[in-house]
Enzyme design. Sequence first.
Site, PDB file in Angstrom:
ATOM      1  N   GLY A  18      42.084  39.134  40.982  1.00  0.00           N
ATOM      2  CA  GLY A  18      41.085  39.324  42.030  1.00  0.00           C
ATOM      3  C   GLY A  18      40.649  37.997  42.626  1.00  0.00           C
ATOM      4  O   GLY A  18      40.407  37.893  43.836  1.00  0.00           O
ATOM      5  N   ASP A  26      32.139  38.545  32.234  1.00  0.00           N
ATOM      6  CA  ASP A  26      33.466  38.778  31.646  1.00  0.00           C
ATOM      7  C   ASP A  26      33.419  38.895  30.122  1.00  0.00           C
ATOM      8  O   ASP A  26      34.402  39.291  29.491  1.00  0.00           O
ATOM      9  CB  ASP A  26      34.425  37.647  32.044  1.00  0.00           C
ATOM     10  CG  ASP A  26      34.736  37.663  33.544  1.00  0.00           C
ATOM     11  OD1 ASP A  26      34.543  38.712  34.185  1.00  0.00           O
ATOM     12  OD2 ASP A  26      35.169  36.619  34.068  1.00  0.00           O
ATOM     13  N   ARG A  33      35.250  48.831  32.944  1.00  0.00           N
ATOM     14  CA  ARG A  33      35.016  48.305  31.589  1.00  0.00           C
ATOM     15  C   ARG A  33      33.896  49.051  30.868  1.00  0.00           C
ATOM     16  O   ARG A  33      33.862  49.045  29.629  1.00  0.00           O
ATOM     17  CB  ARG A  33      34.745  46.798  31.640  1.00  0.00           C
ATOM     18  CG  ARG A  33      36.009  46.027  31.972  1.00  0.00           C
ATOM     19  CD  ARG A  33      35.829  44.526  31.952  1.00  0.00           C
ATOM     20  NE  ARG A  33      37.134  43.875  32.122  1.00  0.00           N
ATOM     21  CZ  ARG A  33      37.294  42.633  32.537  1.00  0.00           C
ATOM     22  NH1 ARG A  33      36.242  41.880  32.834  1.00  0.00           N
ATOM     23  NH2 ARG A  33      38.510  42.110  32.648  1.00  0.00           N
ATOM     24  N   ARG A  52      40.912  41.645  28.987  1.00  0.00           N
ATOM     25  CA  ARG A  52      39.691  41.430  28.185  1.00  0.00           C
ATOM     26  C   ARG A  52      39.389  42.640  27.296  1.00  0.00           C
ATOM     27  O   ARG A  52      38.781  42.493  26.239  1.00  0.00           O
ATOM     28  CB  ARG A  52      38.513  41.067  29.082  1.00  0.00           C
ATOM     29  CG  ARG A  52      38.763  39.755  29.830  1.00  0.00           C
ATOM     30  CD  ARG A  52      37.519  39.092  30.339  1.00  0.00           C
ATOM     31  NE  ARG A  52      37.827  38.166  31.422  1.00  0.00           N
ATOM     32  CZ  ARG A  52      38.270  36.920  31.256  1.00  0.00           C
ATOM     33  NH1 ARG A  52      38.452  36.421  30.054  1.00  0.00           N
ATOM     34  NH2 ARG A  52      38.531  36.156  32.303  1.00  0.00           N
TER      35      ARG A  52
HETATM   36  C1  S3P Z   1      35.353  34.806  39.036  1.00  0.00           C
HETATM   37  C2  S3P Z   1      34.172  35.454  39.269  1.00  0.00           C
HETATM   38  C3  S3P Z   1      33.756  36.684  38.576  1.00  0.00           C
HETATM   39  C4  S3P Z   1      34.583  36.944  37.318  1.00  0.00           C
HETATM   40  C5  S3P Z   1      36.043  36.704  37.535  1.00  0.00           C
HETATM   41  C6  S3P Z   1      36.310  35.290  38.014  1.00  0.00           C
HETATM   42  C7  S3P Z   1      35.661  33.591  39.801  1.00  0.00           C
HETATM   43  O1  S3P Z   1      33.903  37.768  39.469  1.00  0.00           O
HETATM   44  O2  S3P Z   1      34.378  38.263  36.843  1.00  0.00           O
HETATM   45  O3  S3P Z   1      36.745  36.917  36.315  1.00  0.00           O
HETATM   46  O4  S3P Z   1      36.535  32.806  39.393  1.00  0.00           O
HETATM   47  O5  S3P Z   1      35.001  33.368  40.830  1.00  0.00           O
HETATM   48  P1  S3P Z   1      32.733  38.122  40.521  1.00  0.00           P
HETATM   49  O6  S3P Z   1      32.288  36.851  41.069  1.00  0.00           O
HETATM   50  O7  S3P Z   1      33.306  39.003  41.561  1.00  0.00           O
HETATM   51  O8  S3P Z   1      31.691  38.811  39.684  1.00  0.00           O
END
Ligand code: S3P
Length: 427
Positions: free
Chosen positions: A92, A313, A344, A386
Site C-alpha cells: 500500500g 501495525d 485485521r 503481520r
Molecule cells: C505506513 C503507514 C501506515 C502503516 C503502513 C506503512 C507508511 O499506514 O500501516 O504499514 O509507511 O507510511 P497508514 O498511514 O495508512 O495508516
Amino acid sequence: MNLSISPIATLRGRLRPPSDKSLTHRAYMFAAIADGSSVVTHPLRGEDCESTLKCLAAMGLRYEWLSPDQIRLTPAAEWNAPDGPLDCGNSGTTMRLMSGLIASRPIEATMIGDTSLSRRPMKRIVDPLRLMGAEIEGDKPPLHINGTSLHAIDYESPVASAQIKSCVLLAGLRATGVTSVREPSLSRDHTERMLTACGVTVETDFSDGFVHRVAGGQRLNGFEFTVPADISSAAFFMVAAAILPQGGLTLQDLSINPTRTGILDVFRQCGIGVEELNPRQELGEPVADVDIRPASFLKPFEIKGALVPRLIDEIPVLAVLATQCNGISTIRDARELRVKESDRIELVADGLRAMGATVETFDDGLAIHGPCKLTATKIEALGDHRIAMAFAVAGLIANGRTEIEGAESIGTSYPGFERDLESLSIL
Ligand code: S3P
C-alpha cells in the site's frame, strides 16, 4: 507456504531486526526525486520495498549495489513513462506514496497490485490528488494516472494516515502554491523528518489539529542514510520475550521515532521493563538500542485515540500479548485495521478464538480477556504478513503445534523471520 510453530521454553538474546520498511520506501522514493546520487545502507530487502525500487527503476531511477547491503541511487533528469503497468505487489505504501509523485509529473502510468492490495481503498489518496488537479481513474487498484501540473490545496484528512499525508505532501512539492494537510492525530512523521533532512522546508502547526505544509518548487539534496531497524518487525520478538517465562531481549539500532513507539507505552502499561540505551540520530530519525525485561505480573492495557496511529501495525501481536494479561485489554478507535493487508480485527479475533481466547469485536477494535492458556490449531493468515507473524508468536506459548497457512507473506516485511526466531528460541 505453511509455517509450523512448536512451543519453546523461553526467548532470549540480542537482535538487530530487519531495517525499517517505511524508511526504506521513502529513502528510495526521495532518492528518485533528489538532485544528485544518494547512498542507502542497510535498506530492507523485503518484497514491499523491492516493489518500490522496481517501479522507480521503470520510470528512470538508476541504481547500483555497492555491496549486498549498500545501494547507490541516481535519479533520472526527467522521469519517463513506464513501458508496462507498475506492479506494487502487496504494498500500500508503494501505491499511495508513488501516486503523489506520478500525478505531479508529465507521465502516464498504471499501478496494479496483488489480490490483497487490489481490495484496498485508494479513494483516500485519489480524492485529494484530484482536488489538486490530478487526472486519475480508479478508486481501487488498478489506478491509471495521467500526470499533469497540480495546484496547492488545504486538505483535511478524515483519518490519521501517513500514507495520505505523504502522498499529498509529495504531490505538493511540485504544485503551485503552498499545500497543507491536516490530520486528526499525528501519524508517523518520517516523510516530514526525512524531507527536512534533505533540505526541504516542511512547516508544522499543531495548535489546532496536526497541520503540515510544503511550498511547491522545493528540491531535495541527495543524501546518505543508514536505515535503522523496524520497531514493527521487532514487535513480534518483543512480545514473545514478554510472554515467555524468563524471556529477555536487547534490540539493536531500533528506530524509536515517537510516532512509532506506541508499543513501548503499552509495554509500560503492562509493567514490562523497557530501557532505551545509546540514543542517536540518523537522517532526522531517532535511533537507540532497546532492552525488554518481562514483568512477573502482566497488567491489561488500553489502546485508543492518539495512541492508535503510533502502533497501528503492532495491534495483531499486541492482541496476542493481551491473552496473557490479567484482565480485559481493549483496543478502540482502530477502524483502520479493517483496511490493512486483511481485515485485521476479524482475523485476529477468529485466530485467537480458535486458540481458546475470549475476544469481543467492535466496528473499531477488540476486547481480549486474559489470562488464557492458548491451544495450538491451524491459522489462516490469508496472505497477511503481520497476522502470520503474530500467530507464530502465539504458537510459542500454545500447547502443541500451531500451523500457519499463508506464511509466505512474511517475506514482504521480514525476510529471515524464521531464522531469527530459531536463533532466539531456547527449547
Ligand atoms: C505506513 C503507514 C501506515 C502503516 C503502513 C506503512 C507508511 O499506514 O500501516 O504499514 O509507511 O507510511 P497508514 O498511514 O495508512 O495508516
